[in-house]
Write a protein that holds these residues in place. Structure first.
Motif, PDB file in Angstrom:
ATOM      1  N   GLU A  68      -6.580 -27.983  52.483  1.00  0.00           N
ATOM      2  CA  GLU A  68      -6.147 -26.620  52.151  1.00  0.00           C
ATOM      3  C   GLU A  68      -6.042 -26.433  50.634  1.00  0.00           C
ATOM      4  O   GLU A  68      -6.447 -25.392  50.092  1.00  0.00           O
ATOM      5  CB  GLU A  68      -4.792 -26.336  52.804  1.00  0.00           C
ATOM      6  CG  GLU A  68      -4.370 -24.885  52.706  1.00  0.00           C
ATOM      7  CD  GLU A  68      -3.112 -24.614  53.503  1.00  0.00           C
ATOM      8  OE1 GLU A  68      -2.687 -23.467  53.554  1.00  0.00           O
ATOM      9  OE2 GLU A  68      -2.555 -25.565  54.088  1.00  0.00           O
ATOM     10  N   VAL A  69      -5.531 -27.446  49.943  1.00  0.00           N
ATOM     11  CA  VAL A  69      -5.421 -27.373  48.478  1.00  0.00           C
ATOM     12  C   VAL A  69      -6.807 -27.276  47.840  1.00  0.00           C
ATOM     13  O   VAL A  69      -7.045 -26.462  46.929  1.00  0.00           O
ATOM     14  CB  VAL A  69      -4.667 -28.610  47.942  1.00  0.00           C
ATOM     15  CG1 VAL A  69      -4.737 -28.652  46.410  1.00  0.00           C
ATOM     16  CG2 VAL A  69      -3.215 -28.585  48.404  1.00  0.00           C
ATOM     17  N   ILE A  70      -7.729 -28.115  48.342  1.00  0.00           N
ATOM     18  CA  ILE A  70      -9.093 -28.093  47.789  1.00  0.00           C
ATOM     19  C   ILE A  70      -9.746 -26.729  48.001  1.00  0.00           C
ATOM     20  O   ILE A  70     -10.384 -26.173  47.096  1.00  0.00           O
ATOM     21  CB  ILE A  70      -9.939 -29.209  48.442  1.00  0.00           C
ATOM     22  CG1 ILE A  70      -9.419 -30.575  48.010  1.00  0.00           C
ATOM     23  CG2 ILE A  70     -11.406 -29.055  48.057  1.00  0.00           C
ATOM     24  CD1 ILE A  70     -10.072 -31.734  48.712  1.00  0.00           C
ATOM     25  N   LEU A  71      -9.553 -26.173  49.213  1.00  0.00           N
ATOM     26  CA  LEU A  71     -10.140 -24.855  49.486  1.00  0.00           C
ATOM     27  C   LEU A  71      -9.546 -23.785  48.569  1.00  0.00           C
ATOM     28  O   LEU A  71     -10.265 -22.904  48.078  1.00  0.00           O
ATOM     29  CB  LEU A  71      -9.902 -24.483  50.950  1.00  0.00           C
ATOM     30  CG  LEU A  71     -10.771 -25.228  51.961  1.00  0.00           C
ATOM     31  CD1 LEU A  71     -10.357 -24.876  53.384  1.00  0.00           C
ATOM     32  CD2 LEU A  71     -12.244 -24.885  51.753  1.00  0.00           C
ATOM     33  N   HIS A  72      -8.236 -23.856  48.346  1.00  0.00           N
ATOM     34  CA  HIS A  72      -7.614 -22.880  47.440  1.00  0.00           C
ATOM     35  C   HIS A  72      -8.183 -23.014  46.029  1.00  0.00           C
ATOM     36  O   HIS A  72      -8.441 -21.999  45.361  1.00  0.00           O
ATOM     37  CB  HIS A  72      -6.087 -23.090  47.413  1.00  0.00           C
ATOM     38  CG  HIS A  72      -5.381 -22.400  48.539  1.00  0.00           C
ATOM     39  ND1 HIS A  72      -5.287 -22.949  49.801  1.00  0.00           N
ATOM     40  CD2 HIS A  72      -4.747 -21.211  48.603  1.00  0.00           C
ATOM     41  CE1 HIS A  72      -4.617 -22.124  50.599  1.00  0.00           C
ATOM     42  NE2 HIS A  72      -4.273 -21.062  49.894  1.00  0.00           N
ATOM     43  N   ILE A  73      -8.385 -24.234  45.575  1.00  0.00           N
ATOM     44  CA  ILE A  73      -8.950 -24.432  44.229  1.00  0.00           C
ATOM     45  C   ILE A  73     -10.377 -23.896  44.157  1.00  0.00           C
ATOM     46  O   ILE A  73     -10.765 -23.219  43.196  1.00  0.00           O
ATOM     47  CB  ILE A  73      -8.917 -25.937  43.856  1.00  0.00           C
ATOM     48  CG1 ILE A  73      -7.463 -26.389  43.712  1.00  0.00           C
ATOM     49  CG2 ILE A  73      -9.683 -26.187  42.564  1.00  0.00           C
ATOM     50  CD1 ILE A  73      -7.321 -27.885  43.507  1.00  0.00           C
ATOM     51  N   VAL A  74     -11.166 -24.179  45.214  1.00  0.00           N
ATOM     52  CA  VAL A  74     -12.556 -23.697  45.233  1.00  0.00           C
ATOM     53  C   VAL A  74     -12.610 -22.174  45.189  1.00  0.00           C
ATOM     54  O   VAL A  74     -13.363 -21.576  44.399  1.00  0.00           O
ATOM     55  CB  VAL A  74     -13.282 -24.230  46.488  1.00  0.00           C
ATOM     56  CG1 VAL A  74     -14.632 -23.537  46.653  1.00  0.00           C
ATOM     57  CG2 VAL A  74     -13.475 -25.725  46.392  1.00  0.00           C
ATOM     58  N   PHE A  75     -11.784 -21.530  46.022  1.00  0.00           N
ATOM     59  CA  PHE A  75     -11.808 -20.062  46.051  1.00  0.00           C
ATOM     60  C   PHE A  75     -11.242 -19.475  44.761  1.00  0.00           C
ATOM     61  O   PHE A  75     -11.658 -18.391  44.319  1.00  0.00           O
ATOM     62  CB  PHE A  75     -11.029 -19.542  47.264  1.00  0.00           C
ATOM     63  CG  PHE A  75     -11.820 -19.626  48.534  1.00  0.00           C
ATOM     64  CD1 PHE A  75     -12.940 -18.827  48.727  1.00  0.00           C
ATOM     65  CD2 PHE A  75     -11.483 -20.519  49.531  1.00  0.00           C
ATOM     66  CE1 PHE A  75     -13.690 -18.901  49.894  1.00  0.00           C
ATOM     67  CE2 PHE A  75     -12.219 -20.610  50.699  1.00  0.00           C
ATOM     68  CZ  PHE A  75     -13.334 -19.797  50.880  1.00  0.00           C
ATOM     69  N   LEU A  76     -10.291 -20.193  44.131  1.00  0.00           N
ATOM     70  CA  LEU A  76      -9.780 -19.728  42.846  1.00  0.00           C
ATOM     71  C   LEU A  76     -10.876 -19.775  41.785  1.00  0.00           C
ATOM     72  O   LEU A  76     -11.031 -18.832  40.986  1.00  0.00           O
ATOM     73  CB  LEU A  76      -8.598 -20.604  42.417  1.00  0.00           C
ATOM     74  CG  LEU A  76      -7.924 -20.223  41.086  1.00  0.00           C
ATOM     75  CD1 LEU A  76      -7.350 -18.816  41.176  1.00  0.00           C
ATOM     76  CD2 LEU A  76      -6.834 -21.223  40.731  1.00  0.00           C
TER      77      LEU A  76
END
Length: 301
Positions: free
Chosen positions: A15-23
């Motif tokens: 979830e953290v990685i996905l948030h960073i990618v979308f950011l």
């Protein structure tokens, strides 16, 4: 209560990685937009010395003053563009939805013919010259407001998208049930089908609105009267004027009667900002339907 399926669960690290990618993706979209706004508010001479910056080195509104010198022409072009976008979008959605609906109905006798007819014309067309002759000599659209609307009213690609959406979201039993209850075809379409497919309609409407708003090609081909220029075409003409004046200023650089400095780069960005304004503000109103409408084809069944 049913627990979440393991396919719907996601670990904290993922979830953290996905948030960073979308950011990062969000920043990739926003930074160029911010750069355009910053350049439009920068002084051209300062930009020539230090290059482009995300924060204006020397704040200046000269570019907007130069573009707004068009005055009434800008206001009129905005009016033309808003009118053409509103009317064109309504007509496009009406035509596309009705054409797609009859192709969706399995009991329509000529369904295969009209599917082939639309698909064939989407792949193969007569070319630019026949299109121009039909618009000018047959339909007499040249130098009329309709020239900016009618050529884009029918779009077979949108028809195929909407027909797919109808097939996935509208069971045939609803149509049969309505017919058993005595509803006519228009009652079924307008009072039963349309309220159930709003996400698909909103998606088509957004596609059509962006197409009409950003169009400069139709006035380039069919409009000679300045009072019918839309915003994008007027911006195109202003950019040509800026380039011409910049060339003249460069040639007369040693002449004491030098014309005023032309804010070429910042003026181009100012036109981009003015051109995208209202259509960007309209996007949030479509967003809640847009995500659902764009999932067409994602589920196979």
């Amino acid at each position: 209560m049913h627990s979440k399926s393991k396919f719907m669960q996601i670990s904290t690290s993922a979830e953290v990685i996905l948030h960073i990618v979308f950011l990062l993706i969000t920043l990739l979209c926003l930074v160029p937009l911010w750069a355009v706004v910053a350049i439009s508010l920068s002084d051209d001479e300062a930009m020539r010395q230090v290059g482009y910056r995300l924060i204006p080195v020397k704040f200046s509104t000269k570019s907007y003053d130069f573009v707004l010198e068009q005055g009434i022409a800008i206001a009129r072009a905005y009016g033309i563009t808003i009118f053409v976008t509103a009317v064109g979008t309504l007509l496009c959605v009406a035509v596309v939805s009705m054409y797609a609906y009859v192709l969706f109905r399995k009991d329509f006798k000529y369904r295969k013919f009209f599917t082939f007819f639309g698909f064939f014309t989407m792949l193969i067309n007569a070319g630019l010259v026949p299109w121009y002759i039909v618009c000018v000599n047959v339909l007499h659209l040249k130098n009329t407001i309709f020239a900016l609307i009618f050529p884009y009213v029918m779009n077979m690609w949108y028809v195929l998208i909407f027909r797919t959406y109808l097939s996935m979201s509208l069971p045939d039993s609803i149509i049969e049930s309505a017919k058993i209850d005595g509803a006519g075809e228009f009652t079924i379409f307008f009072k039963i089908v349309i309220p159930l497919v709003k996400p698909g309609l909103a998606t088509i409407a957004l596609f059509a609105a962006i197409m009409y708003w950003n169009d400069w090609w139709l006035p380039f081909m069919l409009i000679e009267k300045e009072e019918l220029y839309n915003l994008q075409y007027l911006m195109y003409r202003v950019q040509q004027k800026i380039q011409y004046l910049a060339e003249i200023a460069s040639k007369l650089a040693m002449n004491p009667s030098i014309p005023p400095e032309i804010p070429a780069e910042s003026a181009r960005m100012a036109m981009a900002v003015m051109g995208m304004g209202p259509i960007v503000l309209a996007y949030p109103f479509f967003q809640r339907y847009f995500v659902k409408g764009l999932t067409i084809g994602a589920i196979k069944g």
